[in-house]
Each structure stands twice: as structure tokens, then as C-alpha cells.
Design a protein around this motif. Structure first.
Motif, PDB file in Angstrom:
ATOM      1  N   SER A  84      58.598  44.752 -46.610  1.00 23.90           N
ATOM      2  CA  SER A  84      57.754  44.193 -47.656  1.00 23.90           C
ATOM      3  C   SER A  84      57.949  44.994 -48.944  1.00 23.90           C
ATOM      4  O   SER A  84      58.367  46.159 -48.907  1.00 23.90           O
ATOM      5  N   PRO A  85      57.650  44.407 -50.104  1.00 31.12           N
ATOM      6  CA  PRO A  85      57.747  45.158 -51.358  1.00 31.12           C
ATOM      7  C   PRO A  85      56.897  46.421 -51.343  1.00 31.12           C
ATOM      8  O   PRO A  85      57.295  47.455 -51.890  1.00 31.12           O
ATOM      9  N   GLN A  86      55.718  46.356 -50.697  1.00 30.67           N
ATOM     10  CA  GLN A  86      54.856  47.530 -50.628  1.00 30.67           C
ATOM     11  C   GLN A  86      55.515  48.647 -49.842  1.00 30.67           C
ATOM     12  O   GLN A  86      55.444  49.823 -50.219  1.00 30.67           O
ATOM     13  N   ALA A  87      56.174  48.279 -48.727  1.00 28.57           N
ATOM     14  CA  ALA A  87      56.823  49.294 -47.907  1.00 28.57           C
ATOM     15  C   ALA A  87      57.987  49.940 -48.642  1.00 28.57           C
ATOM     16  O   ALA A  87      58.178  51.162 -48.586  1.00 28.57           O
ATOM     17  N   ARG A  88      58.776  49.116 -49.357  1.00 25.28           N
ATOM     18  CA  ARG A  88      59.896  49.683 -50.118  1.00 25.28           C
ATOM     19  C   ARG A  88      59.392  50.611 -51.215  1.00 25.28           C
ATOM     20  O   ARG A  88      59.971  51.666 -51.467  1.00 25.28           O
ATOM     21  N   SER A  89      58.299  50.218 -51.848  1.00 22.67           N
ATOM     22  CA  SER A  89      57.722  51.066 -52.894  1.00 22.67           C
ATOM     23  C   SER A  89      57.230  52.388 -52.312  1.00 22.67           C
ATOM     24  O   SER A  89      57.400  53.449 -52.920  1.00 22.67           O
ATOM     25  N   ALA A  90      56.625  52.323 -51.118  1.00 29.02           N
ATOM     26  CA  ALA A  90      56.143  53.550 -50.473  1.00 29.02           C
ATOM     27  C   ALA A  90      57.296  54.496 -50.170  1.00 29.02           C
ATOM     28  O   ALA A  90      57.186  55.715 -50.336  1.00 29.02           O
ATOM     29  N   ILE A  91      58.423  53.941 -49.724  1.00 33.58           N
ATOM     30  CA  ILE A  91      59.585  54.773 -49.406  1.00 33.58           C
ATOM     31  C   ILE A  91      60.170  55.395 -50.667  1.00 33.58           C
ATOM     32  O   ILE A  91      60.628  56.541 -50.651  1.00 33.58           O
ATOM     33  N   GLN A  92      60.144  54.662 -51.773  1.00 26.71           N
ATOM     34  CA  GLN A  92      60.628  55.225 -53.033  1.00 26.71           C
ATOM     35  C   GLN A  92      59.775  56.410 -53.460  1.00 26.71           C
ATOM     36  O   GLN A  92      60.292  57.386 -54.021  1.00 26.71           O
ATOM     37  N   ARG A  93      58.462  56.324 -53.187  1.00 27.90           N
ATOM     38  CA  ARG A  93      57.581  57.436 -53.550  1.00 27.90           C
ATOM     39  C   ARG A  93      57.683  58.588 -52.566  1.00 27.90           C
ATOM     40  O   ARG A  93      57.487  59.742 -52.930  1.00 27.90           O
ATOM     41  N   ASP A  94      57.939  58.286 -51.318  1.00 30.06           N
ATOM     42  CA  ASP A  94      57.922  59.318 -50.275  1.00 30.06           C
ATOM     43  C   ASP A  94      59.140  59.157 -49.382  1.00 30.06           C
ATOM     44  O   ASP A  94      59.129  58.394 -48.427  1.00 30.06           O
ATOM     45  N   ARG A  95      60.197  59.897 -49.682  1.00 36.36           N
ATOM     46  CA  ARG A  95      61.445  59.780 -48.940  1.00 36.36           C
ATOM     47  C   ARG A  95      61.309  60.236 -47.494  1.00 36.36           C
ATOM     48  O   ARG A  95      62.161  59.927 -46.654  1.00 36.36           O
ATOM     49  N   ALA A  96      60.250  60.980 -47.165  1.00 38.90           N
ATOM     50  CA  ALA A  96      60.048  61.395 -45.777  1.00 38.90           C
ATOM     51  C   ALA A  96      59.878  60.188 -44.864  1.00 38.90           C
ATOM     52  O   ALA A  96      60.218  60.244 -43.673  1.00 38.90           O
ATOM     53  N   LEU A  97      59.374  59.069 -45.397  1.00 39.09           N
ATOM     54  CA  LEU A  97      59.224  57.860 -44.595  1.00 39.09           C
ATOM     55  C   LEU A  97      60.589  57.332 -44.164  1.00 39.09           C
ATOM     56  O   LEU A  97      60.777  56.890 -43.029  1.00 39.09           O
ATOM     57  N   PHE A  98      61.563  57.388 -45.085  1.00 35.72           N
ATOM     58  CA  PHE A  98      62.927  56.975 -44.726  1.00 35.72           C
ATOM     59  C   PHE A  98      63.515  57.930 -43.698  1.00 35.72           C
ATOM     60  O   PHE A  98      64.175  57.507 -42.743  1.00 35.72           O
TER      61      PHE A  98
END
Length: 321
Positions: free
Chosen positions: A77-91
Motif C-alpha cells: 500500500s502507499p502507506q506501507a511504502r511511505s513507512a519504509i521510506q521513513r524507516d529503512r529498518a522495516l525493509f
């Protein structure tokens, strides 16, 4: 009709559903206060992979290729991609899990595990499910131009009171990592940075660029964007709500290190605009119509047929278990 509805529920159990509830405008992903990407293990000198493109990450003899990562990101989702951009630890967490899966699959294949009878049966069942879902998805497709903007506008107006955008906060951050042995020194360093940031000529953005261990946000002067409380870690929420616009927080600790926040601006809660929710409304209406189409198709296929069960045979089977 009832039998078709029951069958439809079973068939659609594994299909992608509506993305959360469309009426509350906040992402379901709870993300950290922009902690930095973790340090990955060194890649093997010659990782192998069946994927295409360059290696993005590796673990021993397995790797993730850029096309696989691109496909995964595209499905989020766009929200999930945005979260990953803010927090690379999620990736990093996802990459580590995916590489572990690949390593396990590789080992199982080397052992010839896919030739075991129970595995071949499970593969056949999975193949049938994929075939079923793909076919049902094809026959229940919704026209690309459905619904039109007039329908979406009408739906928006009828639900307007439920379209809540929560209070949000534009934040900057300085993050100082803790390695387990230097916690006291890092805490003291964070306290000193707070004093410098709060000083009359203090420049939080410049301090973040020079000192933050989160490389991604440091490059932006510590800017981690506009976020709702639901997007912050539990440790950060009371800190943020206690701040006034322009204020710098005291240091606070999370599992990975010490954080210092500056609240740039608070955005009051409001009703989402039509443009903000249009895509979500469209996706919801299309999903509802797709399910209706699938139910109608199944009802035409099996709804009129009579169900016949050999009770004696079923009883015998049950008694033999």
C-alpha cells in the motif's frame, strides 16, 4: 443461493480483500520514529539466485535481486511504502526474513524434499487453489471505468462525517544508536545535543545532519515528515503530545537507541478531502462489485444444481479415521 454464498466465502478466503477500513484516514502500520537501517551481514562473494537484475541483499548463498524487491514494493500500500521510506529498518526486517526463507527452500531442494509424497500432494492442492483463484478473478473482473466520479462523490458525501484525518505532527529527529555497551555515554551525548538545540542560536537541522545515526533523515536535517500518533512508536507518542510547535524534546530511549525530537508544526484533526480518499473509495467499491460478480458467477455455475451425498459412504469414512 445460500450454497453459492457459502462456497464463495470459502473460495475468497485467500484472496486480497479491502485494504482495511476506508473511513479512518490513518495507516494501520505502526512504525518506529525513523530509526536507521540495521547493519546487514556481509554478502557472500558469489551469491546465487534465480531472480533477475542486480543483487540488493545477500545472505550466504542466496540473494534478493532488484526485480524481486521492486515487485514486492509495488504490491504494498502507499502507506506501507511511505513507512519504509521513513524507516529503512522495516525493509531490513523483510529482507532478512525473505533471505532466510530462500536459504531454507534451497536446502530443502538440495535434500530432494519436494519429491516426498506429502509435499507433492500439498503442491498439487496449492496449484489447484491458484488455478481456481486466478480463474474466478478473471470471470469476476470489474470494468476499468467503474465506478465513475459521480458515484464516488455521492459515496463521499454520504460518509463525510466518518472520514477522519487525525491530528498529525511534522517532526525532526536526532537518533543516536546504542550498541549495548555505550548506553550511558550515548545518553549524555543526547542530553548535550538537546542543550545545543534549545540554545538561542541552536540549529536542530544542522545538528541532525552532523550527529544523527539515521543517515536517511540526517540528510534531510532530521526531517521524518508529517505523522499521526499511530505511526509513532509507543515511546514517542507521549513525548510528541507534550511538545508545542517549535519545541525540542528531552532525550528518550527505544530499544535501538536515544531519540531527540523537534515538533515543527501540529496539524489539527480534520475531515479528509475527496481527492485524499478518492483512490481508497474507488478500491473499496470495485472490491465490493468484484465479490458480487464472483457470487453471481458461482450461483449460475452451481446454484441450481442439487447436492447429492452418499451418507453411508461418509459414515464409513468417518468411522475409519
Amino acid at each position: 443461493m445460500k450454497s453459492a454464498q457459502v462456497l464463495l466465502s470459502a473460495v475468497l478466503a485467500g484472496l486480497a480483500g479491502v485494504i482495511g477500513t476506508v473511513w479512518v484516514m490513518q495507516p494501520s502500520e505502526a512504525v518506529a520514529v525513523s530509526e536507521p537501517a540495521s547493519v546487514s551481514s556481509p554478502a557472500a562473494s558469489s551469491p546465487t539466485s534465480t531472480g533477475q537484475g542486480d543483487a540488493v541483499a545477500a545472505l550466504g548463498a542466496v540473494s534478493l535481486r532488484d526485480q524481486e524487491v521492486a515487485d514486492w514494493l509495488a504490491a504494498l500500500s502507499p502507506q506501507a511504502r511511505s513507512a519504509i521510506q521513513r524507516d529503512r529498518a522495516l525493509f531490513d526486517d523483510w529482507a532478512r526474513q525473505r533471505l532466510a526463507e530462500k536459504a531454507l527452500i534451497r536446502e530443502a531442494r538440495q535434500q530432494g524434499w519436494e519429491k516426498r509424497e506429502e509435499v507433492t500432494q500439498a503442491i498439487d492442492q496449492a496449484r489447484d487453489q491458484i488455478l481456481l483463484r486466478s480463474y474466478l478473478g478473471a470471470v469476476s473482473q470489474v470494468p476499468e471505468d467503474f465506478p465513475d466520479d459521480a458515484t464516488l462523490r455521492q459515496l463521499y458525501d454520504s460518509r463525510k462525517q466518518e472520514l477522519a484525518v487525525p491530528e498529525r505532527y511534522h517532526l525532526r529527529q536526532i537518533f543516536l544508536a546504542v550498541d549495548g555497551t555505550n548506553a550511558d555515554q550515548v545518553k549524555a551525548r543526547a542530553g548535550q545535543l538537546v542543550k545545543e538545540a534549545r540554545a538561542k542560536k541552536g540549529d536542530f537541522a544542522e545538528l541532525a545532519r552532523r550527529h544523527s545515526d539515521d543517515a536517511a533523515s540526517a540528510a534531510r536535517g532530521g526531517d521524518i515528515g508529517v505523522q499521526s500518533l499511530a505511526q509513532l512508536t509507543p515511546e514517542a507518542r507521549p513525548v510528541v503530545t507534550a511538545l508545542k510547535d517549535g519545541e525540542v524534546s528531552a532525550p528518550f530511549r527505544t530499544a535501538s537507541g536515544w531519540h531527540v525530537l523537534k515538533l515543527e508544526k501540529t496539524e489539527a484533526a480534520r475531515t479528509a478531502t475527496f481527492d485524499e480518499v478518492r483512490d481508497q473509495l474507488r478500491a473499496t467499491v470495485r472490491e465490493q462489485r468484484r465479490r458480487q460478480n464472483a457470487e453471481a458467477y458461482l450461483n449460475r455455475l452451481v446454484g441450481e444444481a442439487s447436492l447429492s451425498i452418499n451418507g453411508a459412504a461418509v459414515t464409513a469414512l468417518l468411522e475409519n479415521q
